[in-house]
Design an enzyme around this catalytic site. Structure first.
Site, mmCIF file in Angstrom:
data_model
loop_
_atom_site.group_PDB
_atom_site.id
_atom_site.type_symbol
_atom_site.label_atom_id
_atom_site.label_comp_id
_atom_site.label_asym_id
_atom_site.label_seq_id
_atom_site.Cartn_x
_atom_site.Cartn_y
_atom_site.Cartn_z
ATOM 1 N N LEU A 41 11.456 -20.456 -2.946
ATOM 2 C CA LEU A 41 10.403 -19.542 -2.497
ATOM 3 C C LEU A 41 9.212 -19.555 -3.452
ATOM 4 O O LEU A 41 9.387 -19.530 -4.674
ATOM 5 C CB LEU A 41 10.964 -18.121 -2.417
ATOM 6 C CG LEU A 41 9.941 -16.994 -2.161
ATOM 7 C CD1 LEU A 41 9.529 -16.964 -0.706
ATOM 8 C CD2 LEU A 41 10.505 -15.639 -2.578
ATOM 9 N N HIS A 84 3.144 2.988 -8.820
ATOM 10 C CA HIS A 84 2.949 1.560 -9.064
ATOM 11 C C HIS A 84 4.178 0.953 -9.739
ATOM 12 O O HIS A 84 4.579 -0.168 -9.414
ATOM 13 C CB HIS A 84 1.718 1.341 -9.937
ATOM 14 C CG HIS A 84 0.432 1.752 -9.281
ATOM 15 N ND1 HIS A 84 0.089 1.354 -8.001
ATOM 16 C CD2 HIS A 84 -0.605 2.525 -9.729
ATOM 17 C CE1 HIS A 84 -1.098 1.857 -7.689
ATOM 18 N NE2 HIS A 84 -1.532 2.568 -8.713
ATOM 19 N N ASP A 132 0.836 -1.201 0.000
ATOM 20 C CA ASP A 132 0.000 0.000 0.000
ATOM 21 C C ASP A 132 0.871 1.251 0.000
ATOM 22 O O ASP A 132 1.971 1.251 0.547
ATOM 23 C CB ASP A 132 -0.899 -0.016 1.247
ATOM 24 C CG ASP A 132 -2.113 0.886 1.105
ATOM 25 O OD1 ASP A 132 -2.331 1.424 0.005
ATOM 26 O OD2 ASP A 132 -2.836 1.051 2.095
#
Length: 268
Positions: free
Chosen positions: A150, A56, A39
């Site tokens: 991962l 972004h 955020d």
């Protein structure tokens, strides 16, 4: 009287300090699954008099940095809330830009993800994404399917309430067809129908930018996760931020409803 001497650490000194802390963290219990609500991209851009979309794009670079560092820490699953079912309400230009970011990110960094032994996955309504976004994500998932390091799990067009509604529908259909009885419904059955059924539940949730809410994110899965909220905007979230969040996690005592059990006790 002693005079204070001010000096700036060199990159080598900073890396040595970071490496020492990483080694310390890896000797303790590392959260297996870390979920992050990314955020603050828009506010980061606004502070710099830039268009929101530039926030972004910078956030995309943070994804790369944090993925690499999470892998280094020994985190097994990293789930990133990239686009919610509610985000379609944003301006069309911004939505279109957000739908192109996975294409840009995965086309640029897929070779690096493969080299790092990262497996790309996604939760959310895949069918509602634009074709170019679908293609990029599917290609990355296929190309990394055999990797066993991962798991980089993107929550795209994801909403937890919609996920739970779909679970209820699936179980209702099973009951209707006589596959199960109402009394057979339990937590294990519900969890088996979740999009994350093959993943461990998150141990740690991080939300950046100072907001303190879940925003319809993994409501079932986060029942016993530790929460970490930071004022740092996502584009500024770096290795130090993640390391500090994990260190804070390791200092907590996780009881899961019991007494005198938890991560803090086990790490001592």
């Amino acid at each position: 009287m002693l005079e204070k001497i001010w000096w700036k650490k060199s990159p080598d000194v900073e890396e040595k300090t970071l490496s020492f802390r990483v080694d310390e963290v890896r000797q303790k219990i590392v959260p297996s699954h870390v979920a992050i609500i990314m955020d603050g991209n828009g506010r980061w851009a606004k502070q710099r008099n830039l268009p929101r979309v530039m926030g972004h794009r910078e956030g995309m670079n943070t994804v790369r940095k944090i993925t690499r560092f999470a892998n280094r820490l020994g985190i097994r699953v990293l789930t990133l809330y990239a686009f919610s079912t509610e985000n379609w309400k944003r301006p069309r230009f911004e939505v279109d830009f957000l739908m192109k970011l996975p294409v840009e990110f995965l086309s640029t960094y897929l070779p690096e993800l493969i080299e790092e032994n990262v497996r790309v996955e996604m939760i959310g309504d895949f069918s509602a994404l634009p074709s170019h976004t679908q293609k990029a994500i599917k290609n990355a998932m296929d190309a990394t399917a055999t990797n066993d390091g991962l798991v980089l799990n993107f929550a795209m067009n994801y909403g937890s309430r919609l996920e739970l509604v779909d679970v209820v529908k699936a179980i209702g259909e099973m009951t209707k067809n006589g596959e199960i009885r109402p009394e057979d419904i339990d937590e294990a059955l519900i969890e088996s129908k979740l999009m994350t059924s093959h993943l461990p539940e998150p141990d740690l949730l991080i939300r950046t930018s100072g907001e303190i809410r879940l925003s319809n994110f993994m409501l079932w899965q986060l029942a016993y996760a530790e929460f970490n909220f930071t004022d740092v905007y996502w584009p500024d979230f770096d290795e130090e931020c993640l390391l500090s969040a994990v260190e804070d996690f390791q200092a907590r005592c996780r009881r899961f409803g019991g007494v005198n059990e938890g991560i803090g006790a086990l790490n001592k």
